[in-house]
Design an enzyme around this catalytic site. Structure first.
Site, mmCIF file in Angstrom:
data_model
loop_
_atom_site.group_PDB
_atom_site.id
_atom_site.type_symbol
_atom_site.label_atom_id
_atom_site.label_comp_id
_atom_site.label_asym_id
_atom_site.label_seq_id
_atom_site.Cartn_x
_atom_site.Cartn_y
_atom_site.Cartn_z
ATOM 1 N N SER A 244 63.959 155.849 81.729
ATOM 2 C CA SER A 244 64.688 155.979 80.396
ATOM 3 C C SER A 244 63.941 156.508 79.549
ATOM 4 C CB SER A 244 65.597 154.917 79.911
ATOM 5 O OG SER A 244 66.468 154.486 80.781
ATOM 6 N N HIS B 22 72.200 164.440 80.943
ATOM 7 C CA HIS B 22 72.004 165.542 81.788
ATOM 8 C C HIS B 22 71.801 165.445 83.196
ATOM 9 C CE1 HIS B 22 68.330 164.780 78.925
ATOM 10 N NE2 HIS B 22 68.557 163.912 79.488
ATOM 11 N N HIS C 21 71.279 153.453 89.535
ATOM 12 C CA HIS C 21 71.000 152.042 89.346
ATOM 13 C C HIS C 21 72.087 151.146 90.164
ATOM 14 C CE1 HIS C 21 69.369 154.183 85.821
ATOM 15 N NE2 HIS C 21 68.444 152.968 85.727
ATOM 16 N N TYR D 30 73.786 149.220 88.803
ATOM 17 C CA TYR D 30 75.061 148.955 87.926
ATOM 18 C C TYR D 30 76.106 150.017 87.843
ATOM 19 C CZ TYR D 30 72.104 151.373 84.368
ATOM 20 O OH TYR D 30 71.568 152.333 83.680
ATOM 21 N N GLU D 31 75.315 151.138 88.336
ATOM 22 C CA GLU D 31 76.472 152.180 88.251
ATOM 23 C C GLU D 31 77.492 152.262 89.530
ATOM 24 O OE1 GLU D 31 74.520 156.111 87.908
ATOM 25 O OE2 GLU D 31 72.604 154.986 87.730
ATOM 26 N N ALA E 212 61.913 151.796 81.486
ATOM 27 C CA ALA E 212 61.959 151.353 80.278
ATOM 28 C C ALA E 212 62.255 149.754 80.279
ATOM 29 C CB ALA E 212 62.900 151.957 79.228
ATOM 30 N N MET F 141 66.398 147.151 84.220
ATOM 31 C CA MET F 141 67.495 147.007 85.347
ATOM 32 C C MET F 141 67.233 148.358 86.521
ATOM 33 S SD MET F 141 70.565 147.313 82.843
ATOM 34 C CE MET F 141 70.278 146.375 80.971
ATOM 35 N N SER F 142 65.910 148.316 86.878
ATOM 36 C CA SER F 142 65.556 149.415 87.805
ATOM 37 C C SER F 142 64.445 148.874 88.742
ATOM 38 C CB SER F 142 65.383 150.752 87.146
ATOM 39 O OG SER F 142 64.057 150.637 86.581
ATOM 40 N N ASN G 265 61.716 147.710 73.811
ATOM 41 C CA ASN G 265 62.189 146.726 72.808
ATOM 42 C C ASN G 265 61.780 145.491 73.082
ATOM 43 O OD1 ASN G 265 64.496 147.390 75.285
ATOM 44 N ND2 ASN G 265 64.812 145.464 74.579
ATOM 45 N N HIS H 167 71.133 150.704 73.207
ATOM 46 C CA HIS H 167 70.573 151.969 74.155
ATOM 47 C C HIS H 167 69.771 152.842 73.508
ATOM 48 C CE1 HIS H 167 70.143 153.587 77.941
ATOM 49 N NE2 HIS H 167 70.541 154.926 77.518
HETATM 50 N N1 HPA Z 1 66.964 144.305 79.102
HETATM 51 C C1 HPA Z 1 67.143 144.844 80.474
HETATM 52 N N2 HPA Z 1 66.724 146.190 80.690
HETATM 53 C C2 HPA Z 1 66.080 146.935 79.584
HETATM 54 C C3 HPA Z 1 65.952 146.212 78.408
HETATM 55 C C4 HPA Z 1 66.272 145.019 78.327
HETATM 56 O O1 HPA Z 1 65.890 144.361 76.965
HETATM 57 N N3 HPA Z 1 65.149 147.372 77.675
HETATM 58 C C5 HPA Z 1 65.358 148.456 78.365
HETATM 59 N N4 HPA Z 1 65.979 148.125 79.825
#
Ligand code: HPA
Length: 272
Positions: free
Chosen positions: A30, A61, A83, A85-86, A113, A207-208, A231, A243
């Site tokens: 991401s 995209h 992922h 979660y999809e 990310a 999450m990946s 973050n 997001h």
């Molecule tokens: N938690 C889980 N997955 C993420 C985060 C997070 O804070 N930031 C980007 N992907």
């Protein structure tokens, strides 16, 4: 068809469409998809064109496999990934990477990310993944054994290649290193979960990545992992997590990521 045959079919199709055995495969997470622009592109295929490859259900995209040279190395780049979660299975999540390993690729850079968990981390920083904790309760290795996917009970004491990690630290001695915890998502973590993850020794959460790394390492692939800390994990920052924040940090952190990728390509190029 067995899972091996599905992966082999996609690998053969990609080869027939002109994909050479790349010196490096990169998965762009991401906010990092723009890094593909570093490449002098010579070919591309959408995930939809690759037989049985799973297509992302979240992104704006279309996901693409593209290839070309970066600083002399032939690079295959996965822009987009799927992922758990999809709603995809662990085996589907890793199918593109298993296909490229079957094609003959040896080196893999997995990016993502992630939320930062360590004290003092800031959004926009990069973290070299030194080890991982798979908290998804899934593994791509579950199922009938397939010799091409590695041993039934693979050693996992060195999932991330030491030589590749050392090259990154040569390029940037200040690069943070830490443990990545992979969770199911798609909800961000609760404050209690964040405390648990910190207690486990994780420095970043996302999450990946973890399933991809398990699958590639079992097949003898050499894996490097880089997290963009997009973050501070939920509850550690001042505001609720969005997001859009994750995507925006990609823009700011990608400059350093570019330099690391170029350095890696100079090391891995086999001709050119
Ligand atoms: N938690 C889980 N997955 C993420 C985060 C997070 O804070 N930031 C980007 N992907």
């Amino acid at each position: 068809m067995s899972e091996y045959e599905l992966c082999k079919l996609a690998a053969d199709h990609a080869r027939d469409q002109g994909l050479p055995v790349p010196d490096l495969v990169m998965v762009l997470g991401s906010g990092l998809r723009d890094l593909a622009a570093e490449m002098e592109k010579v070919g591309e295929l959408s995930f939809k064109e690759l037989p049985h490859w799973p297509v992302p259900r979240v992104e704006g995209h279309a996901a693409q496999l593209s290839w070309g040279r970066i600083d002399g190395a032939m690079v295959a780049c996965l822009q987009g990934r799927v992922h758990l979660y999809e709603g995809y299975s662990a085996v589907e999540v890793v199918r593109p990477l298993r296909s490229l390993r079957l094609l003959g690729a040896e080196h893999f850079l997995i990016t993502n990310a992630a939320g930062g968990l360590s004290a003092g981390m800031r959004a926009g920083e990069l973290m070299l993944i030194e080890d991982q904790i798979n908290l998804t309760a899934c593994s791509p290795l579950v199922g009938p054994p397939e010799a091409a996917f590695g041993p039934r009970f693979p050693d996992q004491s060195r999932l991330f290649d030491l030589g590749l990690r050392e090259s990154m630290l040569d390029l940037d001695p200040d690069l943070l290193s830490g443990v990545y915890a992979g969770v199911l998502g798609p909800g961000y973590e609760t404050p209690a979960e964040i405390r648990m993850l910190q207690g486990m020794g994780a420095a970043a959460v996302g999450m990946s990545t973890v399933l991809e790394v398990v699958a590639l390492a079992a097949m003898g692939g050499k894996v490097l992992g880089l997290s963009l800390i997009s973050n501070l994990a939920a509850g550690l920052g001042a505001e609720p997590l969005a997001h859009s924040e994750v995507l925006a940090a990609g823009q700011s952190g990608s400059g350093r990521m570019k330099e690391l990728i170029r350095g890696l390509c100079r090391r891995l190029r086999t001709d050119g």
